[in-house]
Scaffold this active site. Structure first.
Site, PDB file in Angstrom:
ATOM      1  N   GLU A 229      -8.218  39.439  23.644  1.00  0.00           N
ATOM      2  CA  GLU A 229      -7.071  38.862  22.907  1.00  0.00           C
ATOM      3  C   GLU A 229      -7.101  37.328  22.980  1.00  0.00           C
ATOM      4  O   GLU A 229      -7.273  36.739  24.043  1.00  0.00           O
ATOM      5  CB  GLU A 229      -5.726  39.404  23.413  1.00  0.00           C
ATOM      6  CG  GLU A 229      -4.539  39.004  22.534  1.00  0.00           C
ATOM      7  CD  GLU A 229      -4.699  39.383  21.065  1.00  0.00           C
ATOM      8  OE1 GLU A 229      -5.404  38.656  20.347  1.00  0.00           O
ATOM      9  OE2 GLU A 229      -4.152  40.422  20.647  1.00  0.00           O
TER      10      GLU A 229
ATOM     11  N   ASP B 187      -3.686  42.720  16.908  1.00  0.00           N
ATOM     12  CA  ASP B 187      -2.537  42.378  16.069  1.00  0.00           C
ATOM     13  C   ASP B 187      -2.738  42.874  14.640  1.00  0.00           C
ATOM     14  O   ASP B 187      -2.120  42.367  13.711  1.00  0.00           O
ATOM     15  CB  ASP B 187      -2.308  40.868  16.077  1.00  0.00           C
ATOM     16  CG  ASP B 187      -3.535  40.107  15.588  1.00  0.00           C
ATOM     17  OD1 ASP B 187      -4.563  40.764  15.261  1.00  0.00           O
ATOM     18  OD2 ASP B 187      -3.484  38.866  15.532  1.00  0.00           O
TER      19      ASP B 187
ATOM     20  N   HIS C 236     -18.286  42.876  -7.596  1.00  0.00           N
ATOM     21  CA  HIS C 236     -16.827  42.930  -7.586  1.00  0.00           C
ATOM     22  C   HIS C 236     -16.293  41.752  -6.779  1.00  0.00           C
ATOM     23  O   HIS C 236     -16.932  41.278  -5.835  1.00  0.00           O
ATOM     24  CB  HIS C 236     -16.301  44.264  -7.045  1.00  0.00           C
ATOM     25  CG  HIS C 236     -16.735  44.589  -5.641  1.00  0.00           C
ATOM     26  ND1 HIS C 236     -16.054  44.160  -4.535  1.00  0.00           N
ATOM     27  CD2 HIS C 236     -17.794  45.300  -5.176  1.00  0.00           C
ATOM     28  CE1 HIS C 236     -16.670  44.611  -3.444  1.00  0.00           C
ATOM     29  NE2 HIS C 236     -17.733  45.285  -3.800  1.00  0.00           N
TER      30      HIS C 236
ATOM     31  N   ASP D  80     -21.350  42.571  -2.466  1.00  0.00           N
ATOM     32  CA  ASP D  80     -20.433  42.891  -3.565  1.00  0.00           C
ATOM     33  C   ASP D  80     -21.191  43.320  -4.827  1.00  0.00           C
ATOM     34  O   ASP D  80     -20.574  43.809  -5.787  1.00  0.00           O
ATOM     35  CB  ASP D  80     -19.527  41.690  -3.871  1.00  0.00           C
ATOM     36  CG  ASP D  80     -18.500  41.451  -2.776  1.00  0.00           C
ATOM     37  OD1 ASP D  80     -18.381  42.303  -1.876  1.00  0.00           O
ATOM     38  OD2 ASP D  80     -17.827  40.401  -2.807  1.00  0.00           O
TER      39      ASP D  80
ATOM     40  N   HIS E  90     -13.530  52.163 -15.459  1.00  0.00           N
ATOM     41  CA  HIS E  90     -12.937  51.418 -16.572  1.00  0.00           C
ATOM     42  C   HIS E  90     -11.457  51.760 -16.629  1.00  0.00           C
ATOM     43  O   HIS E  90     -11.048  52.911 -16.419  1.00  0.00           O
ATOM     44  CB  HIS E  90     -13.636  51.742 -17.897  1.00  0.00           C
ATOM     45  CG  HIS E  90     -13.515  53.159 -18.338  1.00  0.00           C
ATOM     46  ND1 HIS E  90     -12.513  53.599 -19.171  1.00  0.00           N
ATOM     47  CD2 HIS E  90     -14.256  54.251 -18.042  1.00  0.00           C
ATOM     48  CE1 HIS E  90     -12.648  54.899 -19.385  1.00  0.00           C
ATOM     49  NE2 HIS E  90     -13.695  55.326 -18.710  1.00  0.00           N
TER      50      HIS E  90
END
Ligand SMILES: *[C@@H]1O[C@H](CO)[C@@H](O)[C@H](O)[C@H]1NC(C)=O
Ligand SMILES: *[C@@H]1O[C@H](CO)[C@@H](O)[C@H](O)[C@H]1NC(C)=O
Length: 499
Positions: free
Chosen positions: A223, A299, A418, A437, A464
């Protein structure tokens, strides 16, 4: 040595004949598992219960997947049958330890997940196929935004008490986001301060610590800090990892902790760090809280990616010898890669066109106008420019050769990718993000032809919607994720390219 006679074998019972699982080995070492998670196999020789649960898109019903036999590999064929012609998500990763420490969809925390209610996304059930000893199984492919958690488990240690854990990951699937973790975290999904976590981290985040080379690295998430060693931020003894299957180990007790790792498919473990706690305030003694996270920070930081196959936690500090035996067990399980796609073969180098199949749109082809990917009506008498816009050269996947990329016919060097889940045609800038991507995994279509999932977001498929191209998920939060006509919208008929 003397072999037991058959009658003696019979008396020992089948369980004692079956090879020990990782948690049997931890038990023998005096450090039993108190949580044991895997979608690929049983982690006890006698375990024959549910490994995980999947939910399918066609009717929102669920089924649980068990090992083929006690102690064995998951029954992937049962999943394939249940998920045929639809989409499937992993809804529960069951705890095999008997304590009920199951992992489910992570709730919102310091950071909200992408679901409309702030929860994290669930993982695709089919994003991470592998084989174990030649038998198919599926890992848990975590895309950014995906996470699992249990904020009220039984027996996970708190405070400065000792614990151990291991996890087997895909060493080739990572990023620099925070934080692809497995282990002990806050019970309220908030950052409650230094020392409130003790979890395995894997990736290339350098905000806090780093190891040798450019990563990815195994580190400890305590953390507000990813630690590769004791005090200094960089530990040259923490190596960059290039193993496809990576066994990661973290253990910690009063002013003592260690990270160890090794190739999960062969050889032995190395110790990357073993020694005292970090000197910064809050890490000695620790204030562990005893929740369990997978794929996210304590978190609910949801920016990371990675793939999880199996992992366990203990409530005592395991010996190196016990961990070495577990490593041998994992190697003997023979994790290996398998085809990422099935039911279709697009020929690398060929030119293809992709025709929509949704009723009323089946004269339209996946095309582009400039950088915008759309569908357009194309026929044999269309202009050459339109024919080129509706034709794609199949290339080996830029991020993963097991899948493919689609290069524009009229803008060489540009590919379908994308961005924020909208398809674009863009120039390959050579970045890890662009390549990922622009990598897509085709398979037999959900209704006909082929369906094409995004490699990095396997819950998302080329779709589409209003004649524009997206990567849509079945019933997700965006308009283009609408469940209505989803299967038809993601099913395309492949033909030789118009150009
Ligand atoms: C499945 O559940 C989702 C979310 O509640 C909903 O949008 C979708 O219409 C449901 N699908 C079916 C087939 O019932
Ligand atoms: C299921 O998918 C296969 C492969 O694409 C296809 O041949 C079959 O028609 C589909 N069945 C239904 C009911 O859509």
């Amino acid at each position: 040595m003397q072999y037991p006679r058959p009658s003696k074998l019979f008396a020992l019972g089948l369980a004692s004949i079956a090879a020990a699982g990782p948690c049997d080995i931890y038990s023998s070492g005096g450090t039993p598992c108190i949580a044991a998670h895997s979608t690929t196999r049983a982690l006890y020789s006698a375990f024959s219960g549910s490994l995980y649960q999947v939910k399918r898109g066609s009717d929102n019903t669920t089924t649980s997947i068990a090992p083929l036999s006690a102690g064995g590999v998951a029954n992937a064929a049962a999943q394939d049958t249940f998920c045929a012609n639809t989409t499937c998500l992993i809804t529960v990763i069951y705890d095999q330890s008997g304590r009920g420490n199951h992992l489910t969809q992570a709730p919102p925390g310091g950071f909200a997940g992408p679901e409309s209610n702030g929860y994290d996304n669930l993982a695709s059930a089919t994003g991470a196929p592998v084989t174990l000893n030649g038998q198919k199984a599926y890992g848990v492919f975590i895309s950014p935004g995906t996470g699992y958690r249990n904020n009220a488990p039984s027996g996970i240690v708190k405070g400065d008490a000792a614990e151990g854990m291991y996890a087997v990951f895909d060493g080739a699937h990572y990023n620099d986001g925070c934080c692809f973790d497995y282990g002990n975290a806050e019970t309220n999904s908030l950052d409650t301060g230094n020392g409130h976590m003790e979890a395995i981290y894997f990736g290339t985040n350098t905000a806090w610590g780093s190891g040798a080379g450019s990563g990815p690295w195994l580190m400890a998430d305590f953390e507000n800090g990813l630690f590769s060693g004791q005090g200094s931020k960089n530990n040259a003894g923490d190596p960059s990892i290039s193993y496809r299957f990576f066994n990661t180990i973290l253990k910690g007790g009063p002013n003592q902790w260690a990270i160890r790792g090794g190739n999960a498919a062969s050889g032995s473990l190395s110790t990357y760090y073993s020694g005292a706690r970090p000197t910064a305030s809050g890490y000695n003694p620790m204030s562990k809280e005893g929740a369990i996270v997978l794929g996210i920070g304590g978190d609910n930081s949801v920016s990371a990616q990675g793939t999880f196959y199996e992992g366990i936690m203990t409530s005592t500090y395991p010996s190196d010898a016990t961990e070495n035996s577990v490593q041998a067990n994992i190697v003997a399980a023979k994790y290996a890669t398998t085809a990422l796609t099935s039911g279709t073969a697009l020929t690398i180098g060929s030119s293809i066109s992709l025709r929509a199949t949704t009723s009323g749109y089946s004269d339209r082809y996946l095309a582009h106008t400039g950088s915008v990917v759309n569908t357009q009506v194309v026929t044999s008498s269309s202009a050459t420019s339109l024919k080129q816009q509706a034709s794609w050269t199949v290339r080996a996947g830029l991020a993963n050769g097991g899948c493919v990329s689609f290069e524009s016919k009229d803008i060489s060097g540009s590919y379908i990718r994308h961005a924020d889940f909208v398809l674009q045609v863009g120039a390959n800038d050579g970045s890890k993000l662009f390549k990922e991507d622009a990598t897509f995994c085709p398979q037999a279509g959900l209704t006909q032809g082929i369906s094409i999932r995004a490699w990095g977001y396997p819950t998302r498929w080329i779709r589409h919607y209003s004649n524009v191209g997206y990567v849509g998920s079945n019933g997700g939060v965006h308009a283009f994720d609408a469940a209505s006509s989803f299967n038809d919208d993601v099913s395309f008929v492949v033909s030789t390219g118009f150009a």
